[in-house]
Design a protein around this motif. Sequence first.
Motif, PDB file in Angstrom:
ATOM      1  N   THR A 184     -59.049 -34.422 -10.567  1.00 19.12           N
ATOM      2  CA  THR A 184     -58.953 -35.832 -10.205  1.00 19.12           C
ATOM      3  C   THR A 184     -57.802 -36.104  -9.245  1.00 19.12           C
ATOM      4  OG1 THR A 184     -57.935 -36.100 -12.392  1.00 19.12           O
ATOM      5  CG2 THR A 184     -60.184 -36.876 -12.133  1.00 19.12           C
ATOM      6  N   LYS A 185     -56.764 -35.288  -9.244  1.00 23.49           N
ATOM      7  CA  LYS A 185     -55.707 -35.456  -8.249  1.00 23.49           C
ATOM      8  C   LYS A 185     -56.255 -35.184  -6.849  1.00 23.49           C
ATOM      9  CE  LYS A 185     -51.047 -34.160  -6.837  1.00 23.49           C
ATOM     10  NZ  LYS A 185     -51.413 -34.113  -5.408  1.00 23.49           N
ATOM     11  N   ARG A 186     -57.001 -34.095  -6.700  1.00 21.24           N
ATOM     12  CA  ARG A 186     -57.582 -33.791  -5.395  1.00 21.24           C
ATOM     13  C   ARG A 186     -58.578 -34.873  -4.968  1.00 21.24           C
ATOM     14  NH1 ARG A 186     -57.222 -28.412  -3.363  1.00 21.24           N
ATOM     15  NH2 ARG A 186     -56.051 -27.006  -4.718  1.00 21.24           N
ATOM     16  N   LEU A 187     -59.377 -35.349  -5.909  1.00 23.03           N
ATOM     17  CA  LEU A 187     -60.324 -36.411  -5.583  1.00 23.03           C
ATOM     18  C   LEU A 187     -59.591 -37.684  -5.170  1.00 23.03           C
ATOM     19  CD1 LEU A 187     -62.886 -35.942  -8.504  1.00 23.03           C
ATOM     20  CD2 LEU A 187     -63.216 -35.282  -6.112  1.00 23.03           C
TER      21      LEU A 187
ATOM     22  N   ARG B  46     -58.701 -28.497 -18.173  1.00 24.67           N
ATOM     23  CA  ARG B  46     -57.364 -27.907 -18.328  1.00 24.67           C
ATOM     24  C   ARG B  46     -56.544 -28.066 -17.042  1.00 24.67           C
ATOM     25  NH1 ARG B  46     -54.359 -24.758 -21.533  1.00 24.67           N
ATOM     26  NH2 ARG B  46     -52.850 -23.342 -20.546  1.00 24.67           N
ATOM     27  N   THR B  47     -57.152 -27.807 -15.903  1.00 27.32           N
ATOM     28  CA  THR B  47     -56.417 -27.876 -14.635  1.00 27.32           C
ATOM     29  C   THR B  47     -55.890 -29.278 -14.382  1.00 27.32           C
ATOM     30  OG1 THR B  47     -57.866 -26.168 -13.755  1.00 27.32           O
ATOM     31  CG2 THR B  47     -56.529 -27.373 -12.173  1.00 27.32           C
ATOM     32  N   ARG B  48     -56.719 -30.278 -14.603  1.00 22.87           N
ATOM     33  CA  ARG B  48     -56.254 -31.643 -14.326  1.00 22.87           C
ATOM     34  C   ARG B  48     -55.201 -32.078 -15.339  1.00 22.87           C
ATOM     35  NH1 ARG B  48     -61.673 -32.980 -16.365  1.00 22.87           N
ATOM     36  NH2 ARG B  48     -61.454 -34.241 -18.265  1.00 22.87           N
ATOM     37  N   SER B  49     -55.276 -31.587 -16.581  1.00 17.76           N
ATOM     38  CA  SER B  49     -54.239 -31.928 -17.558  1.00 17.76           C
ATOM     39  C   SER B  49     -52.906 -31.302 -17.155  1.00 17.76           C
ATOM     40  CB  SER B  49     -54.645 -31.479 -18.964  1.00 17.76           C
ATOM     41  OG  SER B  49     -54.666 -30.067 -19.090  1.00 17.76           O
ATOM     42  N   LEU B  50     -52.941 -30.077 -16.626  1.00 18.43           N
ATOM     43  CA  LEU B  50     -51.711 -29.440 -16.156  1.00 18.43           C
ATOM     44  C   LEU B  50     -51.134 -30.179 -14.959  1.00 18.43           C
ATOM     45  CD1 LEU B  50     -52.721 -25.669 -16.484  1.00 18.43           C
ATOM     46  CD2 LEU B  50     -51.147 -26.968 -17.958  1.00 18.43           C
TER      47      LEU B  50
ATOM     48  N   VAL C 271     -63.576 -49.560  -7.804  1.00 20.77           N
ATOM     49  CA  VAL C 271     -64.577 -49.732  -8.858  1.00 20.77           C
ATOM     50  C   VAL C 271     -65.143 -48.361  -9.209  1.00 20.77           C
ATOM     51  CG1 VAL C 271     -66.781 -50.812  -9.469  1.00 20.77           C
ATOM     52  CG2 VAL C 271     -65.170 -52.015  -7.962  1.00 20.77           C
ATOM     53  N   GLY C 272     -65.188 -48.033 -10.489  1.00 22.67           N
ATOM     54  CA  GLY C 272     -65.739 -46.750 -10.896  1.00 22.67           C
ATOM     55  C   GLY C 272     -66.677 -46.878 -12.075  1.00 22.67           C
ATOM     56  N   HIS C 273     -67.667 -45.990 -12.109  1.00 20.09           N
ATOM     57  CA  HIS C 273     -68.594 -45.937 -13.241  1.00 20.09           C
ATOM     58  C   HIS C 273     -68.670 -44.512 -13.754  1.00 20.09           C
ATOM     59  CE1 HIS C 273     -72.686 -45.295 -15.035  1.00 20.09           C
ATOM     60  NE2 HIS C 273     -72.272 -46.349 -15.729  1.00 20.09           N
ATOM     61  N   ASP C 274     -68.638 -44.349 -15.104  1.00 13.96           N
ATOM     62  CA  ASP C 274     -68.779 -43.027 -15.722  1.00 13.96           C
ATOM     63  C   ASP C 274     -67.644 -42.133 -15.210  1.00 13.96           C
ATOM     64  OD1 ASP C 274     -70.886 -41.220 -17.284  1.00 13.96           O
ATOM     65  OD2 ASP C 274     -70.388 -40.125 -15.461  1.00 13.96           O
ATOM     66  N   TRP C 275     -67.939 -40.938 -14.707  1.00  4.68           N
ATOM     67  CA  TRP C 275     -66.897 -40.096 -14.134  1.00  4.68           C
ATOM     68  C   TRP C 275     -66.134 -40.840 -13.050  1.00  4.68           C
ATOM     69  CZ3 TRP C 275     -63.762 -36.129 -14.316  1.00  4.68           C
ATOM     70  CH2 TRP C 275     -64.025 -35.064 -15.190  1.00  4.68           C
ATOM     71  N   GLY C 276     -66.823 -41.716 -12.338  1.00  2.00           N
ATOM     72  CA  GLY C 276     -66.146 -42.503 -11.316  1.00  2.00           C
ATOM     73  C   GLY C 276     -65.105 -43.431 -11.899  1.00  2.00           C
ATOM     74  N   SER C 277     -65.321 -43.910 -13.124  1.00  2.50           N
ATOM     75  CA  SER C 277     -64.330 -44.738 -13.792  1.00  2.50           C
ATOM     76  C   SER C 277     -63.076 -43.917 -14.092  1.00  2.50           C
ATOM     77  CB  SER C 277     -64.917 -45.320 -15.082  1.00  2.50           C
ATOM     78  OG  SER C 277     -63.963 -46.089 -15.779  1.00  2.50           O
ATOM     79  N   PHE C 278     -63.266 -42.712 -14.641  1.00  2.00           N
ATOM     80  CA  PHE C 278     -62.116 -41.851 -14.921  1.00  2.00           C
ATOM     81  C   PHE C 278     -61.381 -41.508 -13.627  1.00  2.00           C
ATOM     82  CE2 PHE C 278     -60.122 -37.686 -15.707  1.00  2.00           C
ATOM     83  CZ  PHE C 278     -59.322 -38.022 -16.791  1.00  2.00           C
ATOM     84  N   THR C 279     -62.137 -41.201 -12.571  1.00  2.64           N
ATOM     85  CA  THR C 279     -61.523 -40.886 -11.284  1.00  2.64           C
ATOM     86  C   THR C 279     -60.775 -42.097 -10.731  1.00  2.64           C
ATOM     87  OG1 THR C 279     -63.278 -39.280 -10.832  1.00  2.64           O
ATOM     88  CG2 THR C 279     -61.981 -40.039  -8.948  1.00  2.64           C
ATOM     89  N   ALA C 280     -61.323 -43.285 -10.912  1.00  8.23           N
ATOM     90  CA  ALA C 280     -60.651 -44.499 -10.447  1.00  8.23           C
ATOM     91  C   ALA C 280     -59.309 -44.680 -11.146  1.00  8.23           C
ATOM     92  CB  ALA C 280     -61.547 -45.715 -10.682  1.00  8.23           C
ATOM     93  N   THR C 281     -59.255 -44.406 -12.447  1.00  5.16           N
ATOM     94  CA  THR C 281     -57.971 -44.523 -13.151  1.00  5.16           C
ATOM     95  C   THR C 281     -56.970 -43.517 -12.611  1.00  5.16           C
ATOM     96  OG1 THR C 281     -58.490 -42.955 -14.962  1.00  5.16           O
ATOM     97  CG2 THR C 281     -59.167 -45.253 -15.253  1.00  5.16           C
ATOM     98  N   ARG C 282     -57.449 -42.318 -12.259  1.00  5.03           N
ATOM     99  CA  ARG C 282     -56.535 -41.309 -11.721  1.00  5.03           C
ATOM    100  C   ARG C 282     -56.097 -41.649 -10.308  1.00  5.03           C
ATOM    101  NH1 ARG C 282     -56.542 -41.390 -16.730  1.00  5.03           N
ATOM    102  NH2 ARG C 282     -55.505 -39.563 -17.614  1.00  5.03           N
TER     103      ARG C 282
ATOM    104  N   ALA D 128     -55.482 -44.693  -9.465  1.00  9.32           N
ATOM    105  CA  ALA D 128     -54.420 -45.660  -9.740  1.00  9.32           C
ATOM    106  C   ALA D 128     -53.131 -44.963 -10.178  1.00  9.32           C
ATOM    107  CB  ALA D 128     -54.877 -46.638 -10.812  1.00  9.32           C
ATOM    108  N   LEU D 129     -53.240 -43.770 -10.795  1.00  7.70           N
ATOM    109  CA  LEU D 129     -52.054 -43.015 -11.199  1.00  7.70           C
ATOM    110  C   LEU D 129     -51.438 -42.249 -10.035  1.00  7.70           C
ATOM    111  CD1 LEU D 129     -53.253 -41.500 -14.615  1.00  7.70           C
ATOM    112  CD2 LEU D 129     -51.730 -43.448 -14.283  1.00  7.70           C
ATOM    113  N   TRP D 130     -52.291 -41.540  -9.272  1.00  8.50           N
ATOM    114  CA  TRP D 130     -51.799 -40.667  -8.208  1.00  8.50           C
ATOM    115  C   TRP D 130     -51.582 -41.400  -6.889  1.00  8.50           C
ATOM    116  CZ3 TRP D 130     -49.819 -36.200  -9.494  1.00  8.50           C
ATOM    117  CH2 TRP D 130     -50.319 -35.494 -10.596  1.00  8.50           C
ATOM    118  N   GLN D 131     -52.308 -42.482  -6.661  1.00 10.03           N
ATOM    119  CA  GLN D 131     -52.226 -43.232  -5.397  1.00 10.03           C
ATOM    120  C   GLN D 131     -52.079 -44.735  -5.695  1.00 10.03           C
ATOM    121  OE1 GLN D 131     -52.203 -41.910  -2.351  1.00 10.03           O
ATOM    122  NE2 GLN D 131     -52.787 -39.796  -2.771  1.00 10.03           N
ATOM    123  N   PRO D 132     -51.072 -45.119  -6.465  1.00 10.91           N
ATOM    124  CA  PRO D 132     -50.995 -46.519  -6.915  1.00 10.91           C
ATOM    125  C   PRO D 132     -50.860 -47.525  -5.779  1.00 10.91           C
ATOM    126  CG  PRO D 132     -48.935 -45.352  -7.355  1.00 10.91           C
ATOM    127  CD  PRO D 132     -49.943 -44.314  -6.954  1.00 10.91           C
TER     128      PRO D 132
END
Length: 358
Positions: free
Chosen positions: A74-77, A237-241, A96-107, A109-113
């Motif tokens: 999700t960081k790369r995305l 695992r990779t994204r958690s690291l 706006v995100g749906h399903d995996w897109g929702s999780f990616t949208a939150t990331r 907001a974390l990586w590119q606020p």
Amino acid sequence: MPKVKLPSGHTWAYVDANPQGTTTILCIHGFPDLGFGYRHQIGPWARAGFRVVVPDMLGYGGSSAPIDPSQYTTKRLADDLAELLTALGVSRAVVVGHDWGSFTATRMALWQPNRVLALVLMSVPYTPPALAPTSLFHIAARAPNLAYQLFLASPEAAPALEANLPHFLALTFQSPSAFAIDFTGMGAMRAQLDSAPSPATVSAIPCVLKGDALRPYLAAFRAHGLTGPTNYYRTARTRSLEEISNGTLALPPSLDVLSIYGTLDPTIAPAALKAQRRFVSRLTEMPLKGTGHWVMVEDVREEPQWKIGGAEDPLEKWREHLSSGGWKEGDGDGGAVGRTVLTWLKGLGITGVRKTKL
């Protein structure tokens, strides 16, 4: 042609509707979906004055589909999505995100606020950054309704899904009243695919894809397969690291977040909604009664005959049509999702119309 090669080396295909709009809505789809999944919302949001940018996510449709799962963290995305906005001359967007897109949208907001103006999450609630290395086994143990993801992360998933594509799409796009066919538990999805029902049995499964909507999905996934889409499940695992390595990741407390979900969605655990309420400061929740997972399409009208292009990129003509003004056609309002998002943004004072001085 609405495609761009980003600094990552990946090419992204996208719809760019109403590029003159003063505020951009960036729409991120999930699994197993496409930018086409927002077909009912693009026009209404663009006609309301917003610029609406809808990419095929990495691994899908007309975008690049690298084999290496590490390209899908999700960081790369988030980095690629930020570069897509930059390429389009957009500084910040309603994401706006749906399903995996929702999780990616939150990331994002974390990586590119600094690139996120407001956040809309559909069918997947917000989860905070990882505090320890995580695997899908840990996720399935905490949330058994997500155990099907273990199969999707396995090496045999893509070949099995491709060999049973109509059945797989019928299962995942089931109408919420049809969830007697439960694929969410451990081994359940693989068992369903292995059951090899007849075409008549598959076509009898009640589906939220009305009219001609299933045909574009079949064409797109037959063109490029499902290795790219299932790679998302191989990144736990990779994204958690990645998240652990940055101890300062946090959702901006001033960020407004709208969470839309169906009350009949079997993939949402009550604990996830409880956690979301704990970690999101400025949260608005909108449960849609009687709706399942596919909130963007479950209450819209029968679908028309969709134009399918060449075998290499079946939805290329659809993206080009919308980007060249096709968003002006029609009179739909985007269903509950279309109306809810516009009402919420209006309440925040976010519009797609440039203010003029009197």
